[in-house]
Design an enzyme around this catalytic site. Structure first.
Site, PDB file in Angstrom:
ATOM      1  N   ASP A  24      -0.424  24.142  12.275  1.00 14.39           N
ATOM      2  CA  ASP A  24      -1.796  25.039  12.253  1.00 14.39           C
ATOM      3  C   ASP A  24      -2.420  25.285  13.544  1.00 14.39           C
ATOM      4  O   ASP A  24      -2.084  25.073  14.839  1.00 14.39           O
ATOM      5  CB  ASP A  24      -2.557  24.289  11.292  1.00 14.39           C
ATOM      6  CG  ASP A  24      -3.199  23.228  11.718  1.00 14.39           C
ATOM      7  OD1 ASP A  24      -2.787  22.702  11.127  1.00 14.39           O
ATOM      8  OD2 ASP A  24      -4.415  23.162  12.497  1.00 14.39           O
ATOM      9  N   ARG A  46       1.108  -1.760   0.131  1.00 13.16           N
ATOM     10  CA  ARG A  46       0.304  -0.668  -0.408  1.00 13.16           C
ATOM     11  C   ARG A  46       0.759   1.284   0.405  1.00 13.16           C
ATOM     12  O   ARG A  46       0.491   2.125   0.079  1.00 13.16           O
ATOM     13  CB  ARG A  46      -0.227  -0.094   1.278  1.00 13.16           C
ATOM     14  CG  ARG A  46      -2.194  -0.867   0.605  1.00 13.16           C
ATOM     15  CD  ARG A  46      -3.314  -0.987   2.827  1.00 13.16           C
ATOM     16  NE  ARG A  46      -4.095  -1.819   2.017  1.00 13.16           N
ATOM     17  CZ  ARG A  46      -5.496  -1.825   2.367  1.00 13.16           C
ATOM     18  NH1 ARG A  46      -5.862  -0.877   1.946  1.00 13.16           N
ATOM     19  NH2 ARG A  46      -6.152  -2.654   1.283  1.00 13.16           N
ATOM     20  N   ARG A 104       7.977  24.537   8.271  1.00 12.00           N
ATOM     21  CA  ARG A 104       7.897  22.644   9.271  1.00 12.00           C
ATOM     22  C   ARG A 104       8.911  22.229   8.715  1.00 12.00           C
ATOM     23  O   ARG A 104       8.849  21.500   9.843  1.00 12.00           O
ATOM     24  CB  ARG A 104       6.773  22.613   8.197  1.00 12.00           C
ATOM     25  CG  ARG A 104       4.990  22.906   8.752  1.00 12.00           C
ATOM     26  CD  ARG A 104       4.084  21.613   8.221  1.00 12.00           C
ATOM     27  NE  ARG A 104       4.126  21.479   6.808  1.00 12.00           N
ATOM     28  CZ  ARG A 104       3.546  22.212   5.953  1.00 12.00           C
ATOM     29  NH1 ARG A 104       2.612  23.590   6.689  1.00 12.00           N
ATOM     30  NH2 ARG A 104       3.262  22.480   4.714  1.00 12.00           N
ATOM     31  N   ARG A 160       5.556   7.839  17.421  1.00 16.02           N
ATOM     32  CA  ARG A 160       5.368   8.290  16.738  1.00 16.02           C
ATOM     33  C   ARG A 160       6.138   9.812  16.445  1.00 16.02           C
ATOM     34  O   ARG A 160       5.767  10.830  17.571  1.00 16.02           O
ATOM     35  CB  ARG A 160       3.348   8.643  16.705  1.00 16.02           C
ATOM     36  CG  ARG A 160       3.042   9.517  15.825  1.00 16.02           C
ATOM     37  CD  ARG A 160       1.161   9.875  15.803  1.00 16.02           C
ATOM     38  NE  ARG A 160       0.649  11.163  15.694  1.00 16.02           N
ATOM     39  CZ  ARG A 160       0.807  11.564  14.170  1.00 16.02           C
ATOM     40  NH1 ARG A 160       1.007  11.356  13.600  1.00 16.02           N
ATOM     41  NH2 ARG A 160       0.100  12.666  14.567  1.00 16.02           N
TER      42      ARG A 160
HETATM   43  N1  HPA Z   1      -6.524  17.787  12.640  1.00 15.88           N
HETATM   44  C1  HPA Z   1      -6.533  17.565  13.192  1.00 15.88           C
HETATM   45  N2  HPA Z   1      -5.224  16.669  13.017  1.00 15.88           N
HETATM   46  C2  HPA Z   1      -4.648  17.571  12.625  1.00 15.88           C
HETATM   47  C3  HPA Z   1      -4.701  18.712  12.323  1.00 15.88           C
HETATM   48  C4  HPA Z   1      -6.077  19.398  12.724  1.00 15.88           C
HETATM   49  O1  HPA Z   1      -6.126  20.353  12.714  1.00 15.88           O
HETATM   50  N3  HPA Z   1      -3.932  19.474  12.077  1.00 15.88           N
HETATM   51  C5  HPA Z   1      -2.753  18.869  12.315  1.00 15.88           C
HETATM   52  N4  HPA Z   1      -3.435  17.993  12.002  1.00 15.88           N
END
Ligand code: HPA
Length: 235
Positions: free
Chosen positions: A207, A46, A220, A90
């Site tokens: 974010d 995959r 990033r 992770r």
């Molecule tokens: N929501 C869920 N997972 C995420 C987000 C988010 O805003 N940003 C980065 N991973």
């Protein structure tokens, strides 16, 4: 059951006892190529690329998990139960839920609250609190301190929903002090706990749901480097 339905490595020893788990398989490839020595690919099923190499002489693997708890649940279960992986770290991204958590910060999930029903399988007479391995968490905090990297350590939210129909739902988690939202840690912590393995989730804030700010790809990359320094130090 080797190879497993989702991982094509033909022998247990091909995957190291410690594995880094980014969501994006191309991130796994990048990590293998830029941080590991003598990396060899062990999975392409995959396109969920996985590699084993060495870091400072220690055998370390890295593999993508995909997005969301069902995907993380499958890969972490197979790694632990069929390949004998003991330490699962992770390395991902998250959205900030707090004014005090800025884009480019590094968040570590001491615990992972969730809106998912993943724990239902354990038939517990109450609510389970998915938690990080204390040993891995302590080592991450110590490594960051040594390197002068600030960490925000606390409760994170593993959400089943990225595009939530309820635009205000995250605020109720924020009120409970939850630092940030991502989509995989709770399943990883539960699978590890159930099997006696160690897990930790380290995240860069990509974010903010509070300010709507987002990082550029270049930004990033910089915080990603710091996160990787910590993850590899404890691997
Ligand atoms: N929501 C869920 N997972 C995420 C987000 C988010 O805003 N940003 C980065 N991973």
């Amino acid at each position: 059951m080797i190879p497993t339905p989702h991982i094509n490595a033909s022998e247990k020893g091909i995957i190291a006892e410690t594995i880094l788990l980014p969501g994006d398989p191309l991130r796994a490839k990048y990590i293998a190529e830029h941080y590991l020595e003598s990396a060899a690919q062990f999975n392409a099923t995959r396109n969920m690329l996985g590699y084993t190499g060495t870091y400072k002489g220690k055998k370390v693997s890295v593999m993508g998990t995909g997005m969301g708890m069902p995907s993380m649940g499958i890969y972490s279960y197979e790694l632990i139960h069929f390949y004998g992986v003991k330490n699962l770290i992770r390395v991902g991204s998250c959205g900030s839920l707090q004014e005090s958590v800025n884009v480019r910060d590094i968040v570590v999930g001491m615990s992972a609250s969730t809106n998912s029903n993943y724990a239902n399988q354990y038939n517990l007479p109450g609510t389970y609190a998915p938690s990080a391995s204390w040993e891995l968490l302590k080592r991450a905090v110590d490594a960051a301190e040594k390197k002068g990297i600030e960490l925000k350590v606390g409760n994170i939210l593993s959400s089943d929903v990225f595009y939530d129909d309820d635009h205000e739902a995250w605020k109720r988690w924020a009120k409970m002090g939850v630092l940030a939202v991502e989509m995989e840690a709770a399943a990883l912590y539960m699978n590890a706990a159930r099997a006696g393995a160690n897990a930790l989730c380290i995240l860069t804030v990509s974010d903010s749901l509070v300010t709507q700010e987002a990082t550029t790809a270049q930004e990033r990359q910089n915080t990603f480097t710091q996160m990787m320094e910590i993850a590899l130090e404890i691997a």
